[in-house]
Design a protein around this motif. Structure first.
Motif, PDB file in Angstrom:
ATOM      1  N   ASP A 129       0.700  -1.369   0.034  1.00  0.00           N
ATOM      2  CA  ASP A 129      -0.178  -0.070   0.145  1.00  0.00           C
ATOM      3  C   ASP A 129       0.991   1.173   0.141  1.00  0.00           C
ATOM      4  N   ILE A 130       2.027   1.386   0.085  1.00  0.00           N
ATOM      5  CA  ILE A 130       3.007   2.349   0.446  1.00  0.00           C
ATOM      6  C   ILE A 130       3.080   3.248  -0.884  1.00  0.00           C
ATOM      7  N   ALA A 178      -5.249   1.337   3.247  1.00  0.00           N
ATOM      8  CA  ALA A 178      -5.243  -0.251   3.384  1.00  0.00           C
ATOM      9  C   ALA A 178      -6.004  -0.696   2.107  1.00  0.00           C
ATOM     10  N   GLY A 179      -5.504  -1.984   1.860  1.00  0.00           N
ATOM     11  CA  GLY A 179      -6.085  -2.633   0.772  1.00  0.00           C
ATOM     12  C   GLY A 179      -6.695  -4.016   1.273  1.00  0.00           C
ATOM     13  N   MET A 180      -6.895  -4.871   0.651  1.00  0.00           N
ATOM     14  CA  MET A 180      -7.588  -6.403   1.047  1.00  0.00           C
ATOM     15  C   MET A 180      -8.860  -5.783   1.725  1.00  0.00           C
ATOM     16  N   GLU A 181      -9.068  -6.083   2.971  1.00  0.00           N
ATOM     17  CA  GLU A 181     -10.250  -6.139   3.768  1.00  0.00           C
ATOM     18  C   GLU A 181     -10.322  -4.243   4.196  1.00  0.00           C
ATOM     19  N   GLY A 182      -9.213  -4.022   4.313  1.00  0.00           N
ATOM     20  CA  GLY A 182      -9.380  -2.446   4.854  1.00  0.00           C
ATOM     21  C   GLY A 182      -9.713  -2.216   6.326  1.00  0.00           C
ATOM     22  N   ALA A 183      -9.562  -3.311   7.114  1.00  0.00           N
ATOM     23  CA  ALA A 183      -9.969  -3.322   8.510  1.00  0.00           C
ATOM     24  C   ALA A 183      -9.274  -2.189   9.177  1.00  0.00           C
ATOM     25  N   VAL A 203      -4.830  -2.809  -3.689  1.00  0.00           N
ATOM     26  CA  VAL A 203      -4.265  -3.915  -3.415  1.00  0.00           C
ATOM     27  C   VAL A 203      -5.002  -5.413  -2.863  1.00  0.00           C
ATOM     28  N   GLY A 204      -4.750  -6.336  -3.741  1.00  0.00           N
ATOM     29  CA  GLY A 204      -5.599  -7.547  -3.312  1.00  0.00           C
ATOM     30  C   GLY A 204      -5.846  -8.186  -4.951  1.00  0.00           C
TER      31      GLY A 204
ATOM     32  N   TYR C  55       3.461 -12.234   0.811  1.00  0.00           N
ATOM     33  CA  TYR C  55       2.488 -12.048  -0.255  1.00  0.00           C
ATOM     34  C   TYR C  55       3.224 -11.044  -1.304  1.00  0.00           C
ATOM     35  N   CYS C  56       3.807 -11.605  -2.316  1.00  0.00           N
ATOM     36  CA  CYS C  56       4.703 -11.008  -3.318  1.00  0.00           C
ATOM     37  C   CYS C  56       4.260  -9.766  -4.093  1.00  0.00           C
ATOM     38  N   GLU C  57       2.938 -10.051  -4.395  1.00  0.00           N
ATOM     39  CA  GLU C  57       2.343  -8.988  -5.464  1.00  0.00           C
ATOM     40  C   GLU C  57       2.348  -7.636  -4.669  1.00  0.00           C
ATOM     41  N   GLY C  58       2.772  -6.728  -5.507  1.00  0.00           N
ATOM     42  CA  GLY C  58       2.948  -5.090  -5.071  1.00  0.00           C
ATOM     43  C   GLY C  58       4.232  -4.869  -4.173  1.00  0.00           C
ATOM     44  N   LYS C  59       4.904  -5.717  -3.946  1.00  0.00           N
ATOM     45  CA  LYS C  59       6.286  -5.755  -3.500  1.00  0.00           C
ATOM     46  C   LYS C  59       7.396  -5.567  -4.226  1.00  0.00           C
TER      47      LYS C  59
END
Lengths: 255, 255, 255, 255, 255, 255, 255, 255
Positions: A129-130, A178-183, A203-204, C55-59
């Motif tokens: 997410d950077i 935040a990506g994925m579930e954004g919690a 991201v995800g 998790y490699c994607e996005g890194k």
């Protein structure tokens, strides 16, 4: 818009200082410049304190060159977002000074030093997410804010977040990326007492639907005090965080 | 299905103990009973250890009466989910003993005491999520599991969750029930080392889209070890939690 | 999190063995290491028995190199998912031993032999679903589980599935990987008595919507005992299957 | 449309049997009758062998009365779908004979005995799907087809389906009615060699999205030979099954 | 499945002609061959009259070679859909005879002449829909059906469609292929008395959402007798059309 | 959370003022009270300056009574949102003083006068959006903010908006409430220099999809400085506006 | 907006006829009246030729009474859409003359005879679509247009549509109202040379998704010259059709 | 279609001028030419005044060459939309004169000067929307309309729009092209009294969902008189604007 200007104009007309037609002309033609393919809102800086920001996607290189060239006559620290290396090189080519923030994909044309005041926390859930977090951070810094970067503190290992609570407590406003579930936005929102601006990222994969999962998650945050911007819109979050942080700074008594 | 039965049947045929046509007949007619509107899978109990569960929505009262009446000849602790008071009264009317769990909307026909073993944690994010959590808890209890209810520990006040960590650490499996943004599943998933089954609920409004926000959030959990069932499907989560908890119990050495 | 550690720390403080500030420092700084772009949750292994998974994607390549390099000081069998050949070569380049599972897109850094115990069935509907199935299988194997691969047994020719019933009956947990309509999860769920973890895949076209059809199908399974992970999330399914299988193995009496 | 009629009309004109304007008039006014709120396609019966079918939802009682009243002058066995008891009573009130199939929500006005030929299998996954299945079955029977009802054979207990294979093998066409994950259409499609028409139903909750899960499942069937109609559209499936079954019957040699 | 085979097997067992274990073995191992990555349903041809069809997307070249190579030992006219030039060349390379239909993206391995009987109309709305229409047409022809191609008769110029009414009236079944708004399926469905199979295509942009607009349009057709297959699924439509057309042909008396 | 408290606790332990177990006990039990169905976050007020807010939907009357009764022992001006008349009467019945804001559906229990400081503009596009606007306004007022209501200034008659520019310019933060296409948020965002919080409402029909159109519109605002909360979430907007307005007030020098 | 007015005002100021502040006051307060809950755009009639139209949904009876009461001081033929009987009776109660069009759910307050000129065709696909068609027709008639109603000419019997071609050819603009698959808009669009405005309706069920199928169908029309309004928005279509029809009428030479 | 032609044909038949079969032949074969892959609607020009327009996407180069080649025998100013440079060069290659409008992606084959009459305003919100706006503008110009381009007047700086009010007031019809939140259509719709055609564009990212946000925004416009075409469908808007503008021009008295 800008009613004081309108009243003042009307007064000049009354006093015979300017003709009505001239007033009409000025009213209509002062606040922007028409390049044919773009009408630069030169009045915005007076209105909002920030010159127009150029969103580069979908604009051709000559268009971007034309817009920035004209703007640089009056403004410094002109922000161009979603800028590629190609854009950066095209601006350098026409002889304008500029800086390129690669991760953030932001170019700053006509850069000038600016004091960075207050305290904005930019928090990211993961390493991936950077880039979006950097878009927020560089935007805020360019607009004259002090930014505290707190990266990779996602909820899968919540002690990493608790560890940085003090940093969060010191901020006037937090941007949570935040990506994925954004919690993370909800968890931060439950911890702090400052406004939180959530930035869902793309991201995800699979049922993240390009950031929709994180977006919905943040919109439905069970924590109060969280608002949200578009997916991957680091710029928008950095911009609004700047507005809020500047309130804190500007209203504070001189030390 | 059930290959041992098939081999045994084939052996009886070979030994002349039964005729081929008879074998065919038995093969086809033993495992269920046809009521016209329903084919009761009476073989399921032998196959999976649990008699068929009746999902009441969309079935008429006479259909439910007929199915439960026939099943009660062979089985006890028959689960009927999404059961209304009307269903409960209709079953009582035909002279069958039954219990009604109102919050869980579960009716248990022909109830018999059952030892409750192992340890399943059923965790809810908010008070409004309790009905779905109860569906999971009552299902698991009826299937013979010990359930530890941990309610209203949503992430907006994360210390409430940290407070119950010990309870979570003792469970063989956790069911996490949450609506709105559903972040609790990820946070619990990051804390514990047992499997977590997420149950998104339809609690929320607007962009929660009837539970979709929580569903997507849980599917995209950044914590490993989280799987998900349908929105509001407390039954499914309680059932799978029972399967997992029973593994722990059954494989354990006799004390 | 980890309340025993907290109590023990408090006791040491009380006994004067360590200073409060020191305790506070340790509490906050032990469990992870901050690389700037990543905070490695080194405490996770103690907490969950498994080191953090990358998790490699996005890194970026340097980020992945940095994270794995640091982790390899303390851990072996470090899982990196969604890893390309480029990632694999980059890790080899910095002198770390590693294995690459191409179909599964998984890289295992610092690989060490690990006993594979219990029994996890990994079932795929079609040949095109194998890469996701392999992600689940390799994950589970690396975590120390015995895996039984059962591929291409989709419901269009159901005798292929019935043929492998015995294999399914022997597993402690089944991972079912299917794209298109994802019906296999329901059919397997109706046959077996162990927990089933469904993995919808993005195999298909048109109204499969990148795996949504299979995802919805599995979430709405008419068979009890089925839970679901994200589209193409073989890793998540393999990880949770490992948690469940380990329960069976660990609780079993020594032979 | 109906080119023979057009040619014949043109010939009459040429022979002077009718005037061009008259021909034009007939061409335009014969094939339907205009009630103001409805244009009854009285030509349809000649064109397709079936009189127009009335979809009752959204039509007022007087409109339905008017349409059926006019149609009953020329036709028998007029199908009205999605008909409530109120509709049925309104038709009886105006003195028309009619039958009401409550589960199927179908009313047949001016009913006449019709020979039921061929063999259509109507298969339902669960008891809750029966109303839609009945809509298909009653439609097909009213159109003169023999229907074999096979209900509650969902994939959660697949032996129930295998048990009725012979019935399926004897059908010219199968209608498969299923809600939730709709897997039954694929499983039947893999077993039989006749065309399969899938009818997804709105049975389910949460992520079934009112039948969308079953719809997508059937559209993505891994079995060949499956086509699909709208959610809950038992009528459409029964109608197309009738077209297919009639082909088989009509083309068969007289016995 | 295939109950006659099962009864016959049971009889042989009874007569002592084969041993039960042997019977079990045969029951389980005859109908398919396991290549590890694929289980070829060799029994399908006996069951449905058509050998298994290979969907090439997501399969590696060696997998496709292996599957077709094995199948070609027993079958001719093996259909491989979504086949690229690369696939075609790979099959030629291993010495198998094959034909490639480029527009249809279909490869036929081990091609043998087959009589083309009956009459299937394949109708396309526009020129851009032809590739999908060709997939339907080539599938149907390979399966032994006569196909009448009627292309570019979309509703924007409805006289083009009226012009070909006679062709439509002569078909036993019509496949209607349309993208954009997919209205053609409804219009054809209103004209003809044979079954219509709609194939929505992904032709279009914006709010066509990759074929969803046409899919929904066809599912909601106001004309009776229309069923639908997946977006761009020309193969599925051609396959089902073949099943229906063959009913007409097979049931017809010998001339 | 609240690290100072943690350090202080650790120091007391070190000094022997309290026992470790006691400290642990306090740490875990102080910050909330467990009513079984709810864990009241009594610590929140200290943490964020605002007592917990009760979201009434999905909670039973006795649950709401229990929660508010307990909270009223320590707090005043307790906000209960989405409260019906029935809820209001139930609270009055147990002898608690409370006010009911009908349009806003907000109940304030234990109401006490509070100084209203600063300036928040709450702007609505239409008359139908007023209930959501009132939820924002009453929330902000109860939290001690001065609110300026500016209603029915939608973009269909933009002079109505331009007319109130001065009011907008004076606000520290603007809440913009709009349904249908939600364009007002962008237009206001382009005019003012303070942060804008958009609240999409479910006002509209058809393709407004219950507020989704307005939500997407606001998320994609071409004006910088706009963030968004959930559909109809007037409370969330009022709460965040209060946080921002309080920054302005609190940081301002005493006059 | 209305630049002539602005110039004129400026001239009056210059000539000293009015004071600047007075001008400012007038500029801001003339064009609408503020009722607190509504700002009536009284300037709209001068600007667009049509007084403001009241959308009744979401407004309270007293609000509607207040708005219409005030408007009726200056205007006649005030349109109130989505008006229930209750609204109609409430307006009668306050002594205002009004007409109620029940099917169209439109109330016209202060009705005055208006000449109906030009020719607008309002076409509906089915009987169930008539209420929406009536909303379009009554809107257009109240605005002074001649309307030709052509109902129930859906594409399932296309000869019904061909029959009314002459009527369609005579219209200046056509409004096409259709639910289900909405194909009628494309077919009409292909036949006529005037602009076509499509109105998708929510008539249908299942995958019509409340009118989305028809909406997407019309947006993707393969016929040129079709634009679309919101689902069930008969008013919007009638309004725009009036604008277009008036162009034809107003520009025509006096006869 | 074209009833006059039909009546005339019938009269010729009656007079014996042509034979019925011949008439039938002519009726069916005159209005288009069949190229196999395309049926050119040569009758359209007579019917609608505009020759068929070629949508290039999804058509092969030889198909486009064939279609345009045949059309150019009878027509000039043939529009080909979504045309790439490759298409342009292919048409030049076969010796046809043509012009290429790169931004608009429109090719005009057999170009002839055409008088540009009336007044259509084409308005774009941003610079990135210009390609779609140009598609509308070039379409309208090629069809013989005068176009006034007004670009980059989005609502983020609303004074830019107010500045061009006079231009908007002079247009017979306005095309408003906007991506992101698409608010411009509503704002323009509230200002002008002519019909507004909204064109949502796919400009944006994240939750703009490829133009869906702008599409929904425009469909839900609170301003009356706005209709909408498909996302990025500049052609469709330009075409319909031409139809409307021509009404104004054609009906106007000769000067």
């Amino acid at each position: 818009m800008d009613s004081k200007y309108l009243v003042s104009l009307l007064k000049q007309v009354k006093n015979g200082q300017i003709e009505p037609d001239e007033a009409m002309h000025e009213l209509r033609h002062l606040p922007f410049e028409d390049l044919g393919y773009a009408r630069i809102d030169t009045h915005r800086c007076a209105r909002t304190g920030v010159p127009e920001v150029i969103y580069c996607e979908g604009k051709s290189i000559p268009q971007i060159q034309g817009i920035i060239n004209r703007m640089s006559e009056h403004h410094s620290n002109i922000l161009a977002t979603r800028a590629t290396w190609e854009v950066f090189e095209a601006i350098e080519k026409i002889g304008l000074e500029c800086q390129y923030h690669e991760q953030a994909r932001i170019m700053v044309a006509n850069p000038r030093p600016v004091e960075q005041v207050g305290n904005i926390a930019v928090v990211s859930a993961g390493t991936s997410d950077i880039p979006v977090a950097e878009e927020a951070a560089v935007t805020a810094e360019t607009l004259g804010n002090h930014v505290n970067r707190i990266y990779d503190v996602g909820v899968a290992g919540i002690h990493r977040l608790l560890n940085v609570c003090d940093d969060l407590f010191e901020a006037n406003v937090s941007v949570v990326v935040a990506g994925m579930e954004g919690a993370l936005a909800s968890v931060v929102g439950g911890l702090v007492s400052c406004p939180v601006i959530g930035v869902p990222t793309s991201v995800g994969y699979g049922a993240s639907f390009g950031g929709v999962a994180a977006l919905l998650s943040m919109l439905n945050s069970c924590a109060s005090g969280v608002s949200v911007v578009n997916i991957d819109n680091g710029f928008g979050a950095g911009y609004q965080a700047s507005l809020i942080n500047k309130i804190a700074v500007n209203k504070a008594p001189p030390e």
